[in-house]
Design a protein around this motif. Structure first.
Motif, PDB file in Angstrom:
ATOM      1  N   MET A   1      -8.107  20.555   2.101  1.00  0.00           N
ATOM      2  CA  MET A   1      -7.130  20.808   3.168  1.00  0.00           C
ATOM      3  C   MET A   1      -7.000  19.552   4.029  1.00  0.00           C
ATOM      4  SD  MET A   1      -7.176  23.734   6.166  1.00  0.00           S
ATOM      5  CE  MET A   1      -6.989  25.062   4.970  1.00  0.00           C
ATOM      6  N   THR A   2      -5.771  19.104   4.235  1.00  0.00           N
ATOM      7  CA  THR A   2      -5.540  17.899   5.015  1.00  0.00           C
ATOM      8  C   THR A   2      -5.813  18.160   6.482  1.00  0.00           C
ATOM      9  OG1 THR A   2      -3.216  18.418   5.371  1.00  0.00           O
ATOM     10  CG2 THR A   2      -3.779  17.174   3.365  1.00  0.00           C
ATOM     11  N   CYS A   3      -5.930  17.047   7.231  1.00  0.00           N
ATOM     12  CA  CYS A   3      -6.182  17.176   8.676  1.00  0.00           C
ATOM     13  C   CYS A   3      -5.038  17.906   9.360  1.00  0.00           C
ATOM     14  CB  CYS A   3      -6.369  15.789   9.284  1.00  0.00           C
ATOM     15  SG  CYS A   3      -7.870  14.945   8.735  1.00  0.00           S
ATOM     16  N   GLY A   4      -3.803  17.618   8.916  1.00  0.00           N
ATOM     17  CA  GLY A   4      -2.651  18.258   9.536  1.00  0.00           C
ATOM     18  C   GLY A   4      -2.667  19.762   9.345  1.00  0.00           C
ATOM     19  N   LYS A   5      -2.975  20.193   8.103  1.00  0.00           N
ATOM     20  CA  LYS A   5      -3.010  21.627   7.840  1.00  0.00           C
ATOM     21  C   LYS A   5      -4.164  22.291   8.580  1.00  0.00           C
ATOM     22  CE  LYS A   5      -0.694  21.566   3.341  1.00  0.00           C
ATOM     23  NZ  LYS A   5      -0.825  21.893   1.904  1.00  0.00           N
ATOM     24  N   SER A   6      -5.289  21.580   8.699  1.00  0.00           N
ATOM     25  CA  SER A   6      -6.431  22.136   9.438  1.00  0.00           C
ATOM     26  C   SER A   6      -6.067  22.321  10.898  1.00  0.00           C
ATOM     27  CB  SER A   6      -7.644  21.208   9.310  1.00  0.00           C
ATOM     28  OG  SER A   6      -8.037  21.063   7.971  1.00  0.00           O
ATOM     29  N   PHE A   7      -5.398  21.317  11.435  1.00  0.00           N
ATOM     30  CA  PHE A   7      -5.008  21.390  12.857  1.00  0.00           C
ATOM     31  C   PHE A   7      -4.097  22.587  13.095  1.00  0.00           C
ATOM     32  CE2 PHE A   7      -1.648  20.400  15.950  1.00  0.00           C
ATOM     33  CZ  PHE A   7      -2.419  20.308  17.107  1.00  0.00           C
ATOM     34  N   PHE A   8      -3.087  22.742  12.252  1.00  0.00           N
ATOM     35  CA  PHE A   8      -2.140  23.826  12.462  1.00  0.00           C
ATOM     36  C   PHE A   8      -2.742  25.193  12.119  1.00  0.00           C
ATOM     37  CE2 PHE A   8       0.943  20.319  12.315  1.00  0.00           C
ATOM     38  CZ  PHE A   8       1.616  20.592  13.494  1.00  0.00           C
ATOM     39  N   ALA A   9      -3.746  25.205  11.263  1.00  0.00           N
ATOM     40  CA  ALA A   9      -4.441  26.465  10.996  1.00  0.00           C
ATOM     41  C   ALA A   9      -5.204  26.917  12.234  1.00  0.00           C
ATOM     42  CB  ALA A   9      -5.390  26.295   9.815  1.00  0.00           C
TER      43      ALA A   9
END
Length: 517
Positions: A1-9
């Motif tokens: 999971m990319t940092c961007g997807k982790s952030f938005f999760a």
């Protein structure tokens, strides 16, 4: 999971948590209104127990500084002797006392029998000033005065003696150093704007200074001396130049600088009242869009009240636990009002963004409102509180106490917006979707129906309205000009939405989605 997807999760999880909280507020709004009011008013009572600190040196010098520790050592080596041998040059602390400066009317010579007699009579009256101590006992000046040779030392009384006047009349009064019967004295301490001959003989003067000295050899005596100073200030405040036939006067005391700072803070009270009024008016005007049903003018006032409740709770809490109220804390209300009203506008903007969906209940609308705005108001409040928390570590008591009051006021303001204002927003929603008037709460009819019945324009404008069915339909022209400030987390319901809105919605949604129309 990319940092961007982790952030938005993570963002999605937090938003959903705020959404669930908002749904709870929407279901039980009265509790979220009553409980914060009771708590804040209860904490506000603590403000009655506040203790003010006006000692400039204490407030604006570093805690545990070397100068303070060295002073304590000096005090141990050279004890205070204001009780038996008053000498201002031997004092280790700022001298306590009252100072009065006399000048002649019409800029004439003050060294006349009439003027000196008036000063002498004045000194006698001031020495008669008394006050009641904490036990109710009467305390006189003779009990608290700085003493020299067993007598109260009024600094400058030498000028009022017959020996001084005789030397002046005979032309043997030399300035600045006069060989008096008590030894050589420096007249420049008490005489100002002196007119003298080439031989330094005094011919006249333009000012006389008299100082009423006070004891400060122990904490108990210092406390009594400060109370006498207060009585002195009260007496001098009531005195007028008209009480003297040949003189004008000005006075000061060791309280003077602290009193001026305190006076400036107390003067801020009227400005705070004015600011509160302006903020109420501004919020009402800006949020006066829609009709008599959908308008949020009164709701905006609840946001200002929520910020005020946060200020009251913070001030009461710290006053009750003994954190001293310093002068600069008086500016805290101006800061907190701005922060609180900003959060209120964000919540109302997010509320307006839910109006486009007709099938949502009020709790569901409050859920979406907090889901969209919760992170925003939380981040701003936490960052502001963190900044003040760092400031609370300052070595200056004035800065430390200011940051304590301010930081906690920000948190209370945030809590009041999330509870009290959230509850008011839910009640507002119930009123709107029951088509009730904003002032009378009476059922009203749509303007279109009233117009078809031939009702007057004035009646239609004042008493006609319906629940809004379009996004941001209840916003005023001022809000529409500036644009919406609500994060567009709630936008999946629209068939035609902006790409940025749908992109954020897609990232925040666990099921993904499409940004196409």
């Amino acid at each position: 999971m990319t940092c961007g997807k982790s952030f938005f999760a993570v963002t999605h999880c937090i938003s959903n948590a705020f959404g669930r909280y908002g749904h709870l507020v929407g279901r039980y709004p009265v509790w979220f209104i009553v409980v914060p009011v009771v708590v804040c008013v209860g904490l506000g009572v603590g403000f009655l127990f506040r203790s003010n600190e006006q000692d400039i040196e204490l407030l604006y010098t570093p805690i545990n500084s070397r100068s303070r520790s060295d002073r304590e050592k000096v005090k141990a080596l050279f004890p205070d002797r204001t009780h038996d041998y008053y000498n201002p040059m031997s004092l280790n602390d700022h001298a306590l006392g009252g100072v009065v400066l006399f000048r002649p009317k019409n800029d004439s010579n003050i060294l006349t029998r009439e003027s000196l007699q008036e000063i002498k009579d004045f000194v006698t009256k001031v020495k008669e000033i008394t006050f009641n101590n904490s036990e109710g006992d009467v305390v006189t000046y003779d009990e608290v005065c700085g003493r020299l040779d067993g007598k109260c030392e009024v600094w400058g009384r030498l000028i009022l003696t017959d020996d001084f006047w005789d030397a002046f009349e005979k032309g043997t009064l030399i300035f600045p150093f006069w060989d008096s019967p008590w030894g050589t004295v420096d007249l420049s301490v008490w005489l100002g704007n002196v007119n003298k001959t080439q031989q330094e003989r005094v011919q006249g003067a333009g000012a006389v200074k008299v100082t009423f000295t006070l004891r400060q050899d122990s904490d108990a005596m210092k406390k009594l001396s400060l109370e006498w100073e207060r009585a002195f200030i009260d007496y001098m405040t009531k005195l007028r130049n008209d009480n003297f036939s040949t003189l004008t006067f000005a006075f000061s005391s060791s309280h003077s600088m602290g009193d001026e700072l305190d006076r400036g803070t107390k003067g801020d009270i009227k400005y705070f009242s004015l600011t509160f009024t302006i903020m109420i008016t501004y919020a009402s005007i800006v949020c006066s869009g829609g009709d008599c049903v959908s308008t949020r003018a009164l709701l905006a006032n609840a946001g200002v009240v929520a910020a005020t409740m946060g200020i009251l709770a913070s001030f009461g809490l710290f006053s009750f636990i003994g954190v001293q109220f310093v002068n600069i804390v008086g500016v805290v209300p101006f800061l907190i009002l701005g922060i609180g009203v900003d959060d209120m506008f964000l919540l109302m903007s997010c509320w307006s963004s839910t109006l486009g969906t007709r099938d949502l209940s009020v709790p569901q609308r409050i859920r979406e409102t907090f889901r969209a705005a919760g992170i925003g108001i939380t981040i701003t409040s936490l960052t502001d509180s963190l900044a003040f928390a760092i400031g609370a570590s300052s070595v200056f008591i004035s800065v430390r106490n200011f940051c304590l009051y301010s930081g906690v006021a920000v948190l209370f303001c945030y809590i009041c917006n999330a509870t009290f204002f959230g509850g008011c927003l839910a009640l507002h929603g119930r009123r709107v979707y029951s088509a009730r008037h904003t002032l009378t709460c009476q059922k009203v009819r749509p303007r279109k129906d009233m117009s078809e019945e031939g009702k007057s324009c004035c009646l239609i404008c004042m008493c006609g309205g319906a629940a809004p069915d379009k996004e941001f339909a209840d916003e005023s022209v001022f809000e529409k000009v500036r644009g919406s400030s609500c994060p567009k987390l709630f936008c999946g319901h629209r068939s035609k939405s902006s790409s940025s809105c749908c992109l954020l919605h897609t990232w925040a949604s666990p099921s993904g989605g499409s940004c196409t129309s």
